[in-house]
Design a protein around this motif. Sequence first.
Motif, PDB file in Angstrom:
ATOM      1  N   MET A  31      51.656  45.474  49.733  1.00  0.00           N
ATOM      2  CA  MET A  31      50.474  44.670  50.044  1.00  0.00           C
ATOM      3  C   MET A  31      49.622  45.333  51.123  1.00  0.00           C
ATOM      4  O   MET A  31      48.393  45.446  50.984  1.00  0.00           O
ATOM      5  CB  MET A  31      50.900  43.270  50.510  1.00  0.00           C
ATOM      6  CG  MET A  31      49.726  42.357  50.847  1.00  0.00           C
ATOM      7  SD  MET A  31      50.280  40.742  51.468  1.00  0.00           S
ATOM      8  CE  MET A  31      50.984  40.031  49.974  1.00  0.00           C
ATOM      9  N   ILE A  32      50.265  45.773  52.211  1.00  0.00           N
ATOM     10  CA  ILE A  32      49.524  46.441  53.285  1.00  0.00           C
ATOM     11  C   ILE A  32      48.903  47.734  52.774  1.00  0.00           C
ATOM     12  O   ILE A  32      47.752  48.068  53.079  1.00  0.00           O
ATOM     13  CB  ILE A  32      50.451  46.733  54.486  1.00  0.00           C
ATOM     14  CG1 ILE A  32      50.960  45.430  55.101  1.00  0.00           C
ATOM     15  CG2 ILE A  32      49.716  47.563  55.546  1.00  0.00           C
ATOM     16  CD1 ILE A  32      49.886  44.523  55.654  1.00  0.00           C
ATOM     17  N   LEU A  38      41.918  49.920  49.785  1.00  0.00           N
ATOM     18  CA  LEU A  38      40.544  49.541  49.468  1.00  0.00           C
ATOM     19  C   LEU A  38      39.568  50.602  49.957  1.00  0.00           C
ATOM     20  O   LEU A  38      38.577  50.911  49.291  1.00  0.00           O
ATOM     21  CB  LEU A  38      40.209  48.188  50.116  1.00  0.00           C
ATOM     22  CG  LEU A  38      40.861  46.944  49.510  1.00  0.00           C
ATOM     23  CD1 LEU A  38      40.648  45.758  50.435  1.00  0.00           C
ATOM     24  CD2 LEU A  38      40.281  46.652  48.132  1.00  0.00           C
ATOM     25  N   ASN A  39      39.873  51.153  51.131  1.00  0.00           N
ATOM     26  CA  ASN A  39      39.002  52.170  51.702  1.00  0.00           C
ATOM     27  C   ASN A  39      39.108  53.482  50.938  1.00  0.00           C
ATOM     28  O   ASN A  39      38.097  54.061  50.517  1.00  0.00           O
ATOM     29  CB  ASN A  39      39.365  52.399  53.168  1.00  0.00           C
ATOM     30  CG  ASN A  39      38.524  53.471  53.814  1.00  0.00           C
ATOM     31  OD1 ASN A  39      37.301  53.489  53.663  1.00  0.00           O
ATOM     32  ND2 ASN A  39      39.158  54.385  54.515  1.00  0.00           N
ATOM     33  N   ALA A  40      40.323  53.967  50.736  1.00  0.00           N
ATOM     34  CA  ALA A  40      40.506  55.230  50.029  1.00  0.00           C
ATOM     35  C   ALA A  40      39.990  55.144  48.597  1.00  0.00           C
ATOM     36  O   ALA A  40      39.374  56.085  48.079  1.00  0.00           O
ATOM     37  CB  ALA A  40      41.987  55.617  50.027  1.00  0.00           C
ATOM     38  N   PHE A  41      40.231  54.004  47.953  1.00  0.00           N
ATOM     39  CA  PHE A  41      39.768  53.814  46.581  1.00  0.00           C
ATOM     40  C   PHE A  41      38.237  53.830  46.537  1.00  0.00           C
ATOM     41  O   PHE A  41      37.635  54.389  45.618  1.00  0.00           O
ATOM     42  CB  PHE A  41      40.302  52.487  46.051  1.00  0.00           C
ATOM     43  CG  PHE A  41      40.492  52.452  44.565  1.00  0.00           C
ATOM     44  CD1 PHE A  41      41.223  53.437  43.919  1.00  0.00           C
ATOM     45  CD2 PHE A  41      39.954  51.429  43.806  1.00  0.00           C
ATOM     46  CE1 PHE A  41      41.412  53.407  42.548  1.00  0.00           C
ATOM     47  CE2 PHE A  41      40.137  51.380  42.439  1.00  0.00           C
ATOM     48  CZ  PHE A  41      40.864  52.379  41.806  1.00  0.00           C
ATOM     49  N   GLY A  42      37.619  53.228  47.562  1.00  0.00           N
ATOM     50  CA  GLY A  42      36.162  53.177  47.633  1.00  0.00           C
ATOM     51  C   GLY A  42      35.520  54.544  47.801  1.00  0.00           C
ATOM     52  O   GLY A  42      34.322  54.701  47.564  1.00  0.00           O
ATOM     53  N   PRO A  84      32.120  48.980  62.849  1.00  0.00           N
ATOM     54  CA  PRO A  84      32.340  47.521  62.831  1.00  0.00           C
ATOM     55  C   PRO A  84      33.751  47.083  63.182  1.00  0.00           C
ATOM     56  O   PRO A  84      33.968  45.906  63.480  1.00  0.00           O
ATOM     57  CB  PRO A  84      31.998  47.138  61.379  1.00  0.00           C
ATOM     58  CG  PRO A  84      31.048  48.198  60.928  1.00  0.00           C
ATOM     59  CD  PRO A  84      31.541  49.457  61.581  1.00  0.00           C
ATOM     60  N   GLN A  85      34.715  47.996  63.145  1.00  0.00           N
ATOM     61  CA  GLN A  85      36.072  47.606  63.528  1.00  0.00           C
ATOM     62  C   GLN A  85      36.126  47.150  64.980  1.00  0.00           C
ATOM     63  O   GLN A  85      36.998  46.358  65.362  1.00  0.00           O
ATOM     64  CB  GLN A  85      37.034  48.777  63.297  1.00  0.00           C
ATOM     65  CG  GLN A  85      37.203  49.095  61.819  1.00  0.00           C
ATOM     66  CD  GLN A  85      38.195  50.206  61.572  1.00  0.00           C
ATOM     67  OE1 GLN A  85      39.382  50.075  61.846  1.00  0.00           O
ATOM     68  NE2 GLN A  85      37.716  51.314  61.041  1.00  0.00           N
ATOM     69  N   GLY A 138      39.279  44.749  56.180  1.00  0.00           N
ATOM     70  CA  GLY A 138      40.563  44.759  55.499  1.00  0.00           C
ATOM     71  C   GLY A 138      41.546  45.710  56.138  1.00  0.00           C
ATOM     72  O   GLY A 138      42.723  45.382  56.340  1.00  0.00           O
ATOM     73  N   ARG A 139      41.074  46.890  56.493  1.00  0.00           N
ATOM     74  CA  ARG A 139      41.952  47.886  57.117  1.00  0.00           C
ATOM     75  C   ARG A 139      42.400  47.408  58.504  1.00  0.00           C
ATOM     76  O   ARG A 139      43.576  47.534  58.867  1.00  0.00           O
ATOM     77  CB  ARG A 139      41.196  49.213  57.220  1.00  0.00           C
ATOM     78  CG  ARG A 139      42.031  50.367  57.788  1.00  0.00           C
ATOM     79  CD  ARG A 139      41.797  50.530  59.264  1.00  0.00           C
ATOM     80  NE  ARG A 139      42.660  51.555  59.838  1.00  0.00           N
ATOM     81  CZ  ARG A 139      43.009  51.603  61.103  1.00  0.00           C
ATOM     82  NH1 ARG A 139      42.610  50.667  61.939  1.00  0.00           N
ATOM     83  NH2 ARG A 139      43.799  52.562  61.553  1.00  0.00           N
ATOM     84  N   LEU A 140      41.469  46.850  59.263  1.00  0.00           N
ATOM     85  CA  LEU A 140      41.776  46.390  60.615  1.00  0.00           C
ATOM     86  C   LEU A 140      42.855  45.310  60.593  1.00  0.00           C
ATOM     87  O   LEU A 140      43.845  45.366  61.339  1.00  0.00           O
ATOM     88  CB  LEU A 140      40.485  45.873  61.258  1.00  0.00           C
ATOM     89  CG  LEU A 140      40.471  45.379  62.714  1.00  0.00           C
ATOM     90  CD1 LEU A 140      41.066  44.001  62.875  1.00  0.00           C
ATOM     91  CD2 LEU A 140      41.179  46.365  63.631  1.00  0.00           C
TER      92      LEU A 140
END
Length: 422
Positions: A31-32, A38-42, A84-85, A138-140
């Motif tokens: 899950m993590i 999401l970032n790498a896929f993007g 933004p993080q 999401g990453r944060l």
Amino acid sequence: MADTHPPAVPPTGVLPGARRPVPGRSELVVMIAGLMALNAFGIDIMLPALNEISHAVGLTAAGTESDNRQQMIVFSYVLGFGAPQIIWGPISDRFGRRGPLFVALVGYIVTAFACIVMRDFMALLVMRFLQGVFASGGRLVAVSIVRDLFAGRQMARFMSLVMTIFMVVPILAPGIGQIVLYVAPWEGIFVVLGIFGIVMLIWTWIRLPETLPEAARQPLSVRQAASAYGQIVQSRVTFGYMCASGVIFGALFSFIASSEQIFREVFGQRETFALWFAGVAGTLACANFLNSRIVEKVGMRRISHVALLVFTSVSAILAVVTHFTTDNLWVFFPIFALCFGCFGLMGSNFSALAMEPLGKIAGTASAAYGFATTTVASLLGMAIASQYDGTTVPLMLGFVCLGIASLAIILITEKGKLFSSR
């Protein structure tokens, strides 16, 4: 005072005040990894399509060599992901992990679908920037959840397992992007991103508990945020490894942004680009898995310091060999893969070392670390990638400079002592 007591998941798996149990270790790792992916896929799924996308938005004429400005389709996203993080951190420390996570996932989904209708280069860059902003949430939250539950070498081991699963994404994503281009136009890539975001939203909504108890939440104010970030700057270890990560990860972003050009133009591997990229990413995944097996015994500092020295030395060797001969795929690839494998022995260890002293403000600490490893790294990566001249020499020289700079920062942080077993 530093929070040195590692938290742990209770034997029952139920956190105080939580409505649902913490998922088992295997599910939690996946899950993590999915949230971080999401970032790498993007980024990685669209690498095979950068040339096609640049044609569609009027950046280059069809049939011409790709313009270095196509790299901005990657860097606009990464820049949105970084800064933004700093805001997501205090928000997640105040309101908990679930709420901010769901806002981030919904935003990621909406911007993914919005990119489909963009036909202007600047408009696409703006939407990609916004998608990066939501991906950063999401990453944060993902890293903050890990720090809520683990610390020290346990955290490094857990993050190594996460990174092992996470690295499946860069291995598969370019290939998925290539398959999408075989059956659909480039817009289909953003449909896949939106669907992935929907899957993660449903999964976390159903299975993920709140990991930050009410009693541990921090007030949301400019003064409180400034105080928290002040603690980060005052922590020699946190600030030092945060800066070292920001520098060395510039190498990662510079390669990602220029990889399609390198394999397509330098080595003539247009159709097989996804396979070569997967080979490099596979080396990274193997290194992360190795780290998860040895870090508790060997120690984070010993592993990461050796990896940094190897990275810098191998980069220098490849730069010299290429400069005095010529670019040869069969020479470049194995040496470069070894070089990239070192990231698997640095990334999770640098992250755990930076986060360990600040468990009480994990969200804010994760935000500062994420800022360093994305915004700072992307600016450095952009500077290196923009020097692409039809050879791999500028890239490798950039790697050497970043390796030396990161090593200097660690020497200052550790007061000249490397390879400690701590």
